[in-house]
Write a protein that holds these residues in place. Structure first.
Motif, PDB file in Angstrom:
ATOM      1  N   ASN A 108       2.614   6.252  -1.061  1.00  0.00           N
ATOM      2  CA  ASN A 108       3.397   7.175  -0.252  1.00  0.00           C
ATOM      3  C   ASN A 108       3.930   8.324  -1.109  1.00  0.00           C
ATOM      4  O   ASN A 108       4.579   8.083  -2.142  1.00  0.00           O
ATOM      5  N   ILE A 153       7.329   1.736   8.556  1.00  0.00           N
ATOM      6  CA  ILE A 153       6.155   0.859   8.657  1.00  0.00           C
ATOM      7  C   ILE A 153       6.408  -0.241   9.678  1.00  0.00           C
ATOM      8  O   ILE A 153       5.541  -0.542  10.518  1.00  0.00           O
ATOM      9  N   TYR A 212       0.836  -1.200   0.000  1.00  0.00           N
ATOM     10  CA  TYR A 212       0.000   0.000   0.000  1.00  0.00           C
ATOM     11  C   TYR A 212       0.874   1.255   0.000  1.00  0.00           C
ATOM     12  O   TYR A 212       0.619   2.207  -0.743  1.00  0.00           O
ATOM     13  N   ALA A 213       1.894   1.271   0.844  1.00  0.00           N
ATOM     14  CA  ALA A 213       2.775   2.440   0.911  1.00  0.00           C
ATOM     15  C   ALA A 213       3.567   2.603  -0.377  1.00  0.00           C
ATOM     16  O   ALA A 213       3.799   3.735  -0.838  1.00  0.00           O
ATOM     17  N   TYR A 214       3.986   1.504  -0.989  1.00  0.00           N
ATOM     18  CA  TYR A 214       4.753   1.577  -2.232  1.00  0.00           C
ATOM     19  C   TYR A 214       3.953   2.255  -3.335  1.00  0.00           C
ATOM     20  O   TYR A 214       4.499   2.973  -4.170  1.00  0.00           O
ATOM     21  N   VAL A 226      10.806   4.282   4.228  1.00  0.00           N
ATOM     22  CA  VAL A 226       9.361   4.141   4.425  1.00  0.00           C
ATOM     23  C   VAL A 226       9.043   2.770   5.001  1.00  0.00           C
ATOM     24  O   VAL A 226       8.232   2.631   5.929  1.00  0.00           O
ATOM     25  N   ILE A 237       2.067   7.587   6.836  1.00  0.00           N
ATOM     26  CA  ILE A 237       3.021   6.911   5.956  1.00  0.00           C
ATOM     27  C   ILE A 237       2.311   6.325   4.739  1.00  0.00           C
ATOM     28  O   ILE A 237       2.832   6.359   3.617  1.00  0.00           O
ATOM     29  N   LEU A 238       1.097   5.813   4.946  1.00  0.00           N
ATOM     30  CA  LEU A 238       0.332   5.198   3.870  1.00  0.00           C
ATOM     31  C   LEU A 238      -0.456   6.219   3.051  1.00  0.00           C
ATOM     32  O   LEU A 238      -1.127   5.834   2.090  1.00  0.00           O
ATOM     33  N   SER A 239      -0.407   7.484   3.438  1.00  0.00           N
ATOM     34  CA  SER A 239      -1.163   8.552   2.772  1.00  0.00           C
ATOM     35  C   SER A 239      -2.662   8.276   2.850  1.00  0.00           C
ATOM     36  O   SER A 239      -3.385   8.395   1.866  1.00  0.00           O
TER      37      SER A 239
END
Length: 453
Positions: A57, A146, A52-54, A142, A222-224
């Motif tokens: 973010n 996490i 999700y972050a990839y 990041v 972090i995950l926006s």
């Protein structure tokens, strides 16, 4: 009419296919986004958070765009300068033997010394490598963030379970104390102590829940995602032992850590900059064509070639005459090389220091886990059983029973904290080393966070 009709039908079909393709792509993207979002509200796994972050973010998106921007700069730097066109018009034409010179046009092209553009392109390639490594570094940072939030939330989740279980036990003990006090088997202070312990546990649970909300807001950042976006239950993650010495970790970090590789690329770039500065002593070439429009002469007897336009070829070169300026550029590039080498050494020293500190914290957390799980917790549980038995037999006080229960509770919290600290220390150590250190398979791509070309 038939060709026009077929052409119209073909255009309609092409537009329909384009719209259908766009709608299908949008549907797939929406479905993927919905799937990722649903994973956040179910059983949350570390892999789902990383994916999700990839994709969302903003720091990763910024670093990726910067890398692509530097890559595109290669064509800008290695291209020739734009040609120059100069047109001159004479309001009062200059008379020549062939007639009046009405206007002139010049087309000029600057050609750098051979090898200069390719050397500048090599510098841009070094910049692209640095930008790519910076993207890897951003992804790694990041992911480490996490992992830190994930293990902190695992601690809070386990601590709340322990506190609620202990609160239920303490409520039972409070009733026991009140019954014993009614039968004059215990003192009133024991009842008060049980009540105060219960109040403290309720406060601990409230504090842990607020801590969880704060940490979830950080993870959502972090995950926006919105700060109050919900999460499901976080999946337990087993302790992952490592089998590396400090020297092995130092060697891995020197070969893999992005900061060191960025510094090494900076040394390479500075060396190329020194070589490029040497071209300041070499000339640039200019070639061009010249055209002059000649009008008809106003003379009684015109020459045979009267009014013939003039065409010429121009060539020239710059003279690097100001040696002081050129020497300054070379000295500046040499100083940049010294700076880049010192920066590389500083990054290595900084990394080794960080590895030593993170390795100590990891080992200490591992020792604490073993101490609490193998020795202290079993002893505390045994002491609580003995204190309860003695209290029921009238050989011990209720205060001793409550005290052993509080010790057991604190040891459980300490064990949960040690597990969390171990996971966070391992993530930080892997971030410093630049690769996965655990024995569990399939973790390295998540921890490294490196894109494939």
């Amino acid at each position: 009419m038939k060709p026009i009709r077929w052409r119209f039908l073909f255009m309609v079909a092409a537009v329909f296919c384009s719209v259908a393709t766009w709608l299908l792509s949008a549907g797939k993207n929406a479905a993927a986004a919905e799937k990722n979002e649903s994973a956040m509200t179910e059983r949350v796994r570390i892999h789902d958070l990383v994916v999700y972050a990839y994709e969302n973010n903003p720091a990763i998106q910024q670093a990726r765009a910067q890398w692509k921007s530097v890559v595109e700069n290669y064509r800008v730097i290695t291209g020739y300068p734009d040609p120059q066109v100069l047109v001159t018009y004479f309001p009062e034409p200059i008379e020549t033997r062939l007639g009046p010179q009405d206007w002139t046009a010049t087309l000029m092209q600057v050609i750098p010394f051979p090898g200069r553009l390719s050397k500048a392109g090599s510098i841009v390639q070094a910049d692209a490598q640095i930008a790519r490594l910076n993207l890897d570094k951003t992804i790694r940072d990041v992911i480490v963030s996490i992992y830190e939030s994930y293990f902190e939330l695992l601690y809070v989740q386990e601590a709340v379970q322990v506190a609620e279980k202990n609160l239920e036990l303490l409520r039972h003990l409070r009733k026991v104390a009140e019954s014993a006090y009614a039968l004059e088997k215990t003192a009133f202070i024991d009842v008060v102590r049980a009540q105060s312990q219960q109040g403290q546990l309720q406060y601990d649970i409230l504090l842990l829940e607020e801590l969880a909300e704060t940490e979830k807001a950080r993870l959502n950042g972090i995950l926006s995602r919105p700060p109050d976006a919900p999460f499901g239950r976080f999946a337990e993650r087993p302790v992952q032992p490592i089998d590396f010495t400090l020297d092995a970790l130092y060697r891995l970090a020197e070969a893999n850590r992005e900061e060191i590789r960025i510094a090494e690329a900076g040394v390479e770039r500075a060396g190329l900059q020194v070589e490029l500065a040497g071209y300041e002593y070499l000339p640039e070439f200019r070639i061009g064509v010249f055209y002059s429009s000649i009008g008809d002469p106003e003379v009684p007897v015109a020459p045979p070639d009267a009014g013939r336009d003039a065409v010429g070829v121009q060539a020239g070169f710059s003279v690097p005459l100001w040696f002081g300026k050129n020497s300054g550029r070379t000295a500046q590039a040499q100083a940049g090389l010294v700076q880049a080498r010192a920066n590389r050494t500083a990054r290595v020293n900084e990394t080794f220091t960080g590895i030593r500190a993170a390795f100590f914290r990891l080992q200490n957390a591992g020792r604490l886990m073993e101490l609490y799980s193998v020795q202290l917790l079993p002893q505390a549980a045994k002491a609580m059983e003995v204190a309860e038995s003695w209290f029921q037999e009238g050989q011990g006080s209720f205060s001793d029973f409550v005290e052993t229960q509080a010790v057991w509770y604190n040891f459980n919290l300490s064990l949960a904290r040690a597990r969390s600290d171990y996971g966070k220390s391992l993530a930080r150590l892997e971030g410093l080393v630049g690769q996965s250190l655990s024995t569990e398979g399939g973790v390295a791509p998540e921890r490294l966070g490196k894109e494939t070309p």
